[in-house]
Design a protein around this motif. Structure first.
Motif, PDB file in Angstrom:
ATOM      1  N   GLU A  90       0.806  -1.220   0.000  1.00 30.35           N
ATOM      2  CA  GLU A  90       0.000   0.000   0.000  1.00 30.35           C
ATOM      3  C   GLU A  90       0.840   1.272   0.000  1.00 30.35           C
ATOM      4  OE1 GLU A  90      -3.248   0.035  -0.320  1.00 30.35           O
ATOM      5  OE2 GLU A  90      -3.266  -2.158  -0.383  1.00 30.35           O
ATOM      6  N   LEU A  91       2.157   1.161  -0.015  1.00 27.15           N
ATOM      7  CA  LEU A  91       3.025   2.330   0.108  1.00 27.15           C
ATOM      8  C   LEU A  91       2.867   3.236  -1.116  1.00 27.15           C
ATOM      9  CD1 LEU A  91       5.081   3.728   1.895  1.00 27.15           C
ATOM     10  CD2 LEU A  91       6.889   2.376   0.788  1.00 27.15           C
ATOM     11  N   ALA A  92       2.441   4.499  -0.858  1.00 27.38           N
ATOM     12  CA  ALA A  92       2.147   5.436  -1.940  1.00 27.38           C
ATOM     13  C   ALA A  92       3.016   6.674  -1.902  1.00 27.38           C
ATOM     14  CB  ALA A  92       0.674   5.847  -1.883  1.00 27.38           C
ATOM     15  N   GLN A  93       3.474   7.078  -0.717  1.00 27.54           N
ATOM     16  CA  GLN A  93       4.313   8.270  -0.601  1.00 27.54           C
ATOM     17  C   GLN A  93       5.628   7.910   0.062  1.00 27.54           C
ATOM     18  OE1 GLN A  93       2.603  11.698   1.268  1.00 27.54           O
ATOM     19  NE2 GLN A  93       4.500  12.865   1.207  1.00 27.54           N
ATOM     20  N   VAL A  94       6.729   8.270  -0.611  1.00 24.61           N
ATOM     21  CA  VAL A  94       8.071   7.934  -0.144  1.00 24.61           C
ATOM     22  C   VAL A  94       8.912   9.200  -0.148  1.00 24.61           C
ATOM     23  CG1 VAL A  94      10.164   6.615  -0.649  1.00 24.61           C
ATOM     24  CG2 VAL A  94       7.918   5.563  -1.005  1.00 24.61           C
ATOM     25  N   GLY A  95       9.540   9.515   0.988  1.00 26.37           N
ATOM     26  CA  GLY A  95      10.382  10.690   1.093  1.00 26.37           C
ATOM     27  C   GLY A  95      11.768  10.372   1.615  1.00 26.37           C
ATOM     28  N   TRP A 115       3.646   9.619  -4.799  1.00 28.19           N
ATOM     29  CA  TRP A 115       4.396  10.845  -4.470  1.00 28.19           C
ATOM     30  C   TRP A 115       5.794  10.415  -4.042  1.00 28.19           C
ATOM     31  CZ3 TRP A 115       1.966  15.015  -0.754  1.00 28.19           C
ATOM     32  CH2 TRP A 115       2.863  16.064  -0.570  1.00 28.19           C
ATOM     33  N   LEU A 116       6.802  10.790  -4.845  1.00 30.33           N
ATOM     34  CA  LEU A 116       8.186  10.400  -4.569  1.00 30.33           C
ATOM     35  C   LEU A 116       9.042  11.652  -4.397  1.00 30.33           C
ATOM     36  CD1 LEU A 116      10.365   8.166  -4.384  1.00 30.33           C
ATOM     37  CD2 LEU A 116      10.636   8.374  -6.864  1.00 30.33           C
ATOM     38  N   THR A 117       9.684  11.762  -3.232  1.00 30.08           N
ATOM     39  CA  THR A 117      10.568  12.889  -2.932  1.00 30.08           C
ATOM     40  C   THR A 117      11.989  12.398  -2.735  1.00 30.08           C
ATOM     41  OG1 THR A 117       8.766  14.122  -1.866  1.00 30.08           O
ATOM     42  CG2 THR A 117      11.021  14.815  -1.371  1.00 30.08           C
ATOM     43  N   LEU A 118      12.880  12.780  -3.660  1.00 28.22           N
ATOM     44  CA  LEU A 118      14.295  12.399  -3.596  1.00 28.22           C
ATOM     45  C   LEU A 118      15.175  13.649  -3.691  1.00 28.22           C
ATOM     46  CD1 LEU A 118      14.215   9.271  -5.964  1.00 28.22           C
ATOM     47  CD2 LEU A 118      14.047   9.317  -3.475  1.00 28.22           C
ATOM     48  N   THR A 119      14.679  14.758  -3.175  1.00 27.21           N
ATOM     49  CA  THR A 119      15.368  16.048  -3.242  1.00 27.21           C
ATOM     50  C   THR A 119      16.719  16.014  -2.534  1.00 27.21           C
ATOM     51  OG1 THR A 119      13.193  17.101  -3.179  1.00 27.21           O
ATOM     52  CG2 THR A 119      15.094  18.501  -2.709  1.00 27.21           C
ATOM     53  N   ASP A 120      17.702  16.762  -3.093  1.00 29.97           N
ATOM     54  CA  ASP A 120      18.987  17.011  -2.437  1.00 29.97           C
ATOM     55  C   ASP A 120      19.762  15.730  -2.159  1.00 29.97           C
ATOM     56  OD1 ASP A 120      21.013  18.514  -1.348  1.00 29.97           O
ATOM     57  OD2 ASP A 120      20.034  18.824   0.586  1.00 29.97           O
TER      58      ASP A 120
END
Length: 447
Positions: A90-95, A115-120
């Protein structure tokens, strides 16, 4: 940290069994490994925040967290995105922001990724699997070493927001502008963009300022009230002073935000800069901006974990049709001005729209995601991406009218023209602004 004496009160409560049935857990660490007790919440845990815990890996059986939907691991020590993330159904948002990531294996991308956040980080390559996640909606990649995007992203039909600032792109793929739902994009600080837009505001010596109270704080800086003496013998003006933090944000580099603010010039529907601070005693960078009346407010809150790419409005907000139209026209005119100056706003949202709370006077703010537009027809393709963002905002305004505007059919037609899947068929924002001005009952110009 001793396993017998955790300093985190949440971890102590977890080990006592006090969190049975919890849906959200935030551990602050430091941790050597994910506590086994977390798996005791496998039947209920939906959101897990491990930011700043010092972790470098996750256990092989992490997929036991079968109800987990949101995982934050920013500020840890992961050089490789853990493959076990792909085992969470069920994992939908990863930061994973600022963890030193270099590798993103395809198997690490959950099937329900939204929603995938791999900033910096230090990522130079992304896997083809990224474009094989049909629910992908939001992709945050600013501050990496990317030179290309996987061609498979052409199939990401639900992708709406992309952040590519401060990478190493020599060009952006042409197909990116054809994605039918893309509405928000930023690319400032890549080699293909070249220099910054020319400044249209003067330098302001720090000695001519008297900073006042803190008014607010965002990812890129703090905003204060200030008294400014423009020149000898001139009366002081009360203005807003923004001092930048100088750190990478999810949108990109603060210096690019400054450059965009300076390039905007003065416009009644934009919070552009009055001047750039020089000679700050600590070397800080800053801008002077018009100070809006204290009664002004943001039109909506930013997207939530649930809404992903959609703003969150006060459920009680109801707008008189004239006020809604005035807000819409103000934003359209301001955006058209930006495009004419060769700038894409990149974050055209209600949460970046400030209004008077009554009559509909409004300005578009926050240039943290602004990018320089390329010349010619390529520029118009990207402008039409922003047209979709405006169309979504227009629809939200119409949905909150206390009664239907006289021209509701024409307004809905304009909304649909702006958000249509055929990107080439969308109007440019100058055309949108003109259409709104021509509607019966439309708001008069604020210029």
């Amino acid at each position: 940290m001793s396993a017998d004496a955790p300093t985190d009160p949440t971890l102590r409560a977890l080990r006592r069994g006090d969190l049975a049935g919890a849906r959200t857990v935030r551990l602050t660490g430091p941790l050597d490994a994910l506590p086994d007790e977390v798996f005791g919440l496998a039947d209920t845990l939906e959101q897990l925040d491990l930011s700043g815990c010092g972790l470098a890996e996750l256990p092989n059986d992490f997929g036991r967290l079968r109800r987990l939907r949101v995982l934050f691991c920013s500020g840890n020590r992961f050089e490789r995105l853990p493959a076990v993330l792909g085992d969470c159904p069920e994992l939908a948002q990863v930061g994973f922001r600022g963890t030193g990531l270099r590798e993103v294996p395809g198997e690490a991308l959950p099937r329900q990724l939204r929603w995938l956040t791999l900033t910096d980080n230090r990522i130079a390559h992304l896997p083809d699997a990224l474009g094989q996640r049909p629910t992908l909606q939001k992709l945050m990649l600013a501050g990496n070493a990317l030179t290309a995007l996987p061609a498979s992203l052409q199939g990401a039909q639900n992708l709406e927001l992309v952040r590519l600032s401060a990478n190493a792109f020599a060009a952006l793929p042409a197909w990116l502008a054809d994605l039918p739902r893309l509405a928000w994009i930023a690319w400032a600080g890549n080699p293909f963009e070249g220099g910054t837009a020319p400044a249209r505001a003067p330098d302001v010596p720090w000695s001519r300022l008297e900073p006042g109270a803190l008014l607010g704080e965002g990812a890129s800086g703090r905003i204060f009230s200030a008294s400014w003496r423009p020149g000898e013998g001139e009366p002081p003006q009360t203005v807003a002073l923004k001092l930048f933090k100088g750190v990478m944000t999810s949108d990109g580099l603060p210096e690019r935000e400054m450059a965009a603010c300076l390039a905007v010039g003065r416009h009644p529907n934009l919070t552009g800069a009055l001047g750039q601070i020089v000679d700050h005693p600590e070397g800080a960078q800053g801008l002077l901006m018009p100070l809006l009346p204290a009664t002004w407010r943001v039109l909506a809150g930013p997207p939530s974990l649930e809404s992903c790419s959609r703003d969150v409005y006060d459920p009680a907000l109801r707008l008189p049709p004239a006020a809604a139209l005035r807000i819409a026209r103000s934003v359209a005119v301001g955006t058209a001005h930006l495009h004419a100056r060769g700038l894409l706003h990149g974050d055209l949202y209600a949460h970046n729209t400030l209004w008077d709370g009554t009559l509909g006077a409004a300005v578009l703010s926050d240039f943290g995601a602004a990018s320089l537009l390329p010349p010619g027809s390529e520029s118009e393709a990207w402008q039409r991406i922003e047209t979709r963002a405006f169309g979504l905002l227009l629809g939200e305004l119409l949905d909150r009218c206390v009664s239907e505007p006289e021209d509701i059919a024409r307004l809905r037609d304009l909304e649909h023209a702006c958000i249509q899947a055929d990107t080439g068929g969308r109007p440019l924002m100058a055309e949108v602004a003109q259409a709104l001005s021509g509607l019966a009952g439309g708001a008069r110009s604020d210029e």
